[in-house]
Design a protein around this motif. Structure first.
Motif, PDB file in Angstrom:
ATOM      1  N   MET A   1      56.242 -37.809  51.296  1.00  0.00           N
ATOM      2  CA  MET A   1      55.616 -36.491  51.243  1.00  0.00           C
ATOM      3  C   MET A   1      54.445 -36.441  52.208  1.00  0.00           C
ATOM      4  SD  MET A   1      53.977 -34.474  47.974  1.00  0.00           S
ATOM      5  CE  MET A   1      52.591 -35.608  47.814  1.00  0.00           C
ATOM      6  N   SER A   2      54.353 -35.357  52.951  1.00  0.00           N
ATOM      7  CA  SER A   2      53.330 -35.225  53.979  1.00  0.00           C
ATOM      8  C   SER A   2      52.248 -34.242  53.533  1.00  0.00           C
ATOM      9  CB  SER A   2      53.966 -34.737  55.281  1.00  0.00           C
ATOM     10  OG  SER A   2      52.984 -34.327  56.203  1.00  0.00           O
ATOM     11  N   ARG A   3      51.012 -34.718  53.471  1.00  0.00           N
ATOM     12  CA  ARG A   3      49.899 -33.835  53.122  1.00  0.00           C
ATOM     13  C   ARG A   3      49.760 -32.716  54.156  1.00  0.00           C
ATOM     14  NH1 ARG A   3      45.429 -34.092  49.954  1.00  0.00           N
ATOM     15  NH2 ARG A   3      46.037 -36.165  49.251  1.00  0.00           N
ATOM     16  N   SER A   4      49.972 -33.052  55.420  1.00  0.00           N
ATOM     17  CA  SER A   4      49.832 -32.044  56.472  1.00  0.00           C
ATOM     18  C   SER A   4      50.864 -30.936  56.316  1.00  0.00           C
ATOM     19  CB  SER A   4      49.958 -32.693  57.853  1.00  0.00           C
ATOM     20  OG  SER A   4      51.234 -33.301  58.015  1.00  0.00           O
ATOM     21  N   PHE A   5      52.059 -31.275  55.796  1.00  0.00           N
ATOM     22  CA  PHE A   5      53.064 -30.245  55.577  1.00  0.00           C
ATOM     23  C   PHE A   5      52.575 -29.209  54.576  1.00  0.00           C
ATOM     24  CE2 PHE A   5      56.300 -28.535  52.736  1.00  0.00           C
ATOM     25  CZ  PHE A   5      57.087 -27.829  53.629  1.00  0.00           C
ATOM     26  N   TRP A   6      51.993 -29.651  53.479  1.00  0.00           N
ATOM     27  CA  TRP A   6      51.614 -28.747  52.403  1.00  0.00           C
ATOM     28  C   TRP A   6      50.340 -27.972  52.692  1.00  0.00           C
ATOM     29  CZ3 TRP A   6      54.976 -27.217  49.050  1.00  0.00           C
ATOM     30  CH2 TRP A   6      56.068 -28.041  48.752  1.00  0.00           C
ATOM     31  N   HIS A   7      49.513 -28.493  53.587  1.00  0.00           N
ATOM     32  CA  HIS A   7      48.254 -27.805  53.875  1.00  0.00           C
ATOM     33  C   HIS A   7      48.526 -26.415  54.455  1.00  0.00           C
ATOM     34  CE1 HIS A   7      43.932 -27.605  54.590  1.00  0.00           C
ATOM     35  NE2 HIS A   7      44.223 -26.997  55.719  1.00  0.00           N
ATOM     36  N   GLY A   8      48.058 -25.389  53.750  1.00  0.00           N
ATOM     37  CA  GLY A   8      48.231 -24.025  54.218  1.00  0.00           C
ATOM     38  C   GLY A   8      49.536 -23.367  53.830  1.00  0.00           C
ATOM     39  N   LYS A   9      50.490 -24.118  53.255  1.00  0.00           N
ATOM     40  CA  LYS A   9      51.748 -23.513  52.824  1.00  0.00           C
ATOM     41  C   LYS A   9      51.500 -22.576  51.645  1.00  0.00           C
ATOM     42  CE  LYS A   9      55.110 -25.200  55.409  1.00  0.00           C
ATOM     43  NZ  LYS A   9      54.229 -25.780  56.423  1.00  0.00           N
ATOM     44  N   LYS A  10      52.233 -21.472  51.624  1.00  0.00           N
ATOM     45  CA  LYS A  10      52.140 -20.520  50.526  1.00  0.00           C
ATOM     46  C   LYS A  10      53.247 -20.849  49.514  1.00  0.00           C
ATOM     47  CE  LYS A  10      50.954 -16.282  51.458  1.00  0.00           C
ATOM     48  NZ  LYS A  10      50.959 -14.883  51.983  1.00  0.00           N
ATOM     49  N   VAL A  11      52.837 -21.190  48.302  1.00  0.00           N
ATOM     50  CA  VAL A  11      53.772 -21.707  47.304  1.00  0.00           C
ATOM     51  C   VAL A  11      53.717 -20.843  46.040  1.00  0.00           C
ATOM     52  CG1 VAL A  11      54.535 -23.716  46.009  1.00  0.00           C
ATOM     53  CG2 VAL A  11      53.364 -24.024  48.207  1.00  0.00           C
ATOM     54  N   PHE A  12      54.861 -20.351  45.626  1.00  0.00           N
ATOM     55  CA  PHE A  12      54.994 -19.513  44.433  1.00  0.00           C
ATOM     56  C   PHE A  12      55.542 -20.388  43.309  1.00  0.00           C
ATOM     57  CE2 PHE A  12      56.879 -16.285  41.693  1.00  0.00           C
ATOM     58  CZ  PHE A  12      56.028 -15.193  41.820  1.00  0.00           C
ATOM     59  N   VAL A  13      54.801 -20.462  42.190  1.00  0.00           N
ATOM     60  CA  VAL A  13      55.186 -21.321  41.062  1.00  0.00           C
ATOM     61  C   VAL A  13      55.373 -20.455  39.827  1.00  0.00           C
ATOM     62  CG1 VAL A  13      54.542 -23.266  39.594  1.00  0.00           C
ATOM     63  CG2 VAL A  13      53.877 -23.260  42.013  1.00  0.00           C
TER      64      VAL A  13
END
Length: 359
Positions: A1-13
């Motif tokens: 898992m990449s922290r850089s990938f998730w940074h700034g991603k818009k995630v609906f839970v």
């Protein structure tokens, strides 16, 4: 898992006020994602959502997954990149008491979710979280694989098997891999074993019942002490969900399909064994155990095969059952006002240990 990938991603839970949803929302916030939650109000005054003040860290909308227009409007307004679907009626016992609510939530809620996704062009990756109970349980020793037959004796289990079938139908009908260049959506389902950890206060679950007994000096009432379950700390499957969503987003339909997330085989132990592990680690007066006969059907043996997730996704559990018990006791015996800090500490502990495993 990449922290850089998730940074700034818009995630609906969906289901962000629940036990797993709260942990997932906190982890996504920790990773730098922009999170919007859509769920009913927490069903317990001591909920992890309230204790860790999850709503102060993310955009939290209280809504019913069965309200199609409200759900669609919430998703359209947010324009997420990734969707995690955790909203559900999650209890076997409640499904016997209220099967209609169970089916409308778990079945039609899934339909409404995918309808909202169809109308929202920003979505690229979807993970529908179901359960290990979707399989037609034959009480066999070997773990169930993703290719095994779906079933479900009780209303909860069958409603989640229906959610799997709905997902498969929407993928084939509207998000077909062969047409990915047109729709741009990759979809997977995640089937986790018995998930345990700090902050769960649901009724008729072993760990919440046990911790209430410890904290309030009561007996622990157990229905089926010899039933074997695949116990795992909540952070184990959540890491799998995050890893899977990242793969769906970056490599798309190659990662479509169902994925099991369970513990190593030695963590699938009877209820009584797990209680004894808590007895060994707890230093205070331990509650007495009393056994009652279950009035509803419950499986005696359930195990998952995690070979696919281990070999293909490169995911594997890293915390032993002893470590899981230690983390659970650490959480419940701590000052409740420190719930957020403790969740963050355990997330960081898990990340650091996982990095050590793959160093």
């Amino acid at each position: 898992m990449s922290r850089s990938f998730w940074h700034g991603k818009k995630v609906f839970v969906t289901g962000h006020t629940g036990f797993k949803g709260s942990w997932l929302s906190l982890w996504l916030h920790h990773l730098g994602a922009t999170v919007k939650g859509y769920s009913l109000k927490p069903d317990h005054a001591l909920s992890l959502f309230e204790a860790a003040k999850v709503g102060t860290w993310i955009d939290s909308e209280i809504g019913d997954i069965r309200d199609q227009s409200a759900l669609s409007a919430a998703m359209h307004e947010f324009q997420p990149d990734v969707v995690f679907h955790l909203a559900a009626q999650p209890l076997v016992s409640t499904s016997y008491q209220n099967p209609v609510e169970t089916y409308t939530t778990n079945v039609m809620g899934t339909v409404y979710l995918f309808e909202a996704i169809r109308a929202c062009r920003s979505v690229r990756a979807v993970v529908n979280v179901t359960t290990d109970k979707v399989y037609e349980n034959q009480e066999r020793l070997e773990g169930y694989t993703e290719a095994d037959r779906l079933g479900g004796y009780d209303p909860y289990s069958s409603s989640k098997a229906c959610s799997e079938l709905i997902t498969s139908s929407y993928v084939q009908s509207f998000f077909n891999p062969d047409s990915y260049v047109k729709h741009g959506v990759a979809v997977a389902t995640a089937r986790a074993g018995n998930v345990i950890g700090g902050g769960d206060w649901a009724k008729d679950r072993l760990i919440p019942d046990l911790m209430r007994a410890i904290l309030y000096s009561e007996d622990i009432v157990v229905r089926n002490p010899e039933s074997v379950r695949p116990w795992q700390h909540v952070l184990e499957p959540l890491y799998g969900y995050l890893l899977l969503a990242e793969k769906l987003y970056t490599e798309n339909v190659k990662w479509n399909g169902a994925w099991n997330f369970g513990p190593q085989s030695d963590a699938a132990v009877p209820v009584s064994n797990l209680i004894n592990m808590f007895r060994t680690q707890f230093t205070g007066s331990f509650p007495q155990m009393s056994v009652i006969n279950s009035v509803t059907h419950e499986t005696n043996l359930l195990q998952l095969s995690i070979e696919k997730s281990t070999n293909v996704l490169n995911w594997k559990p890293i915390w032993s059952l002893e470590q899981t018990v230690e983390k659970i006791l650490e959480w419940y015996l701590a000052d409740p006002s420190k719930s957020y800090d403790l969740c963050l500490k355990q997330i960081k502990d898990y990340e650091n240990e996982r990095e050590g495993h793959y160093a």
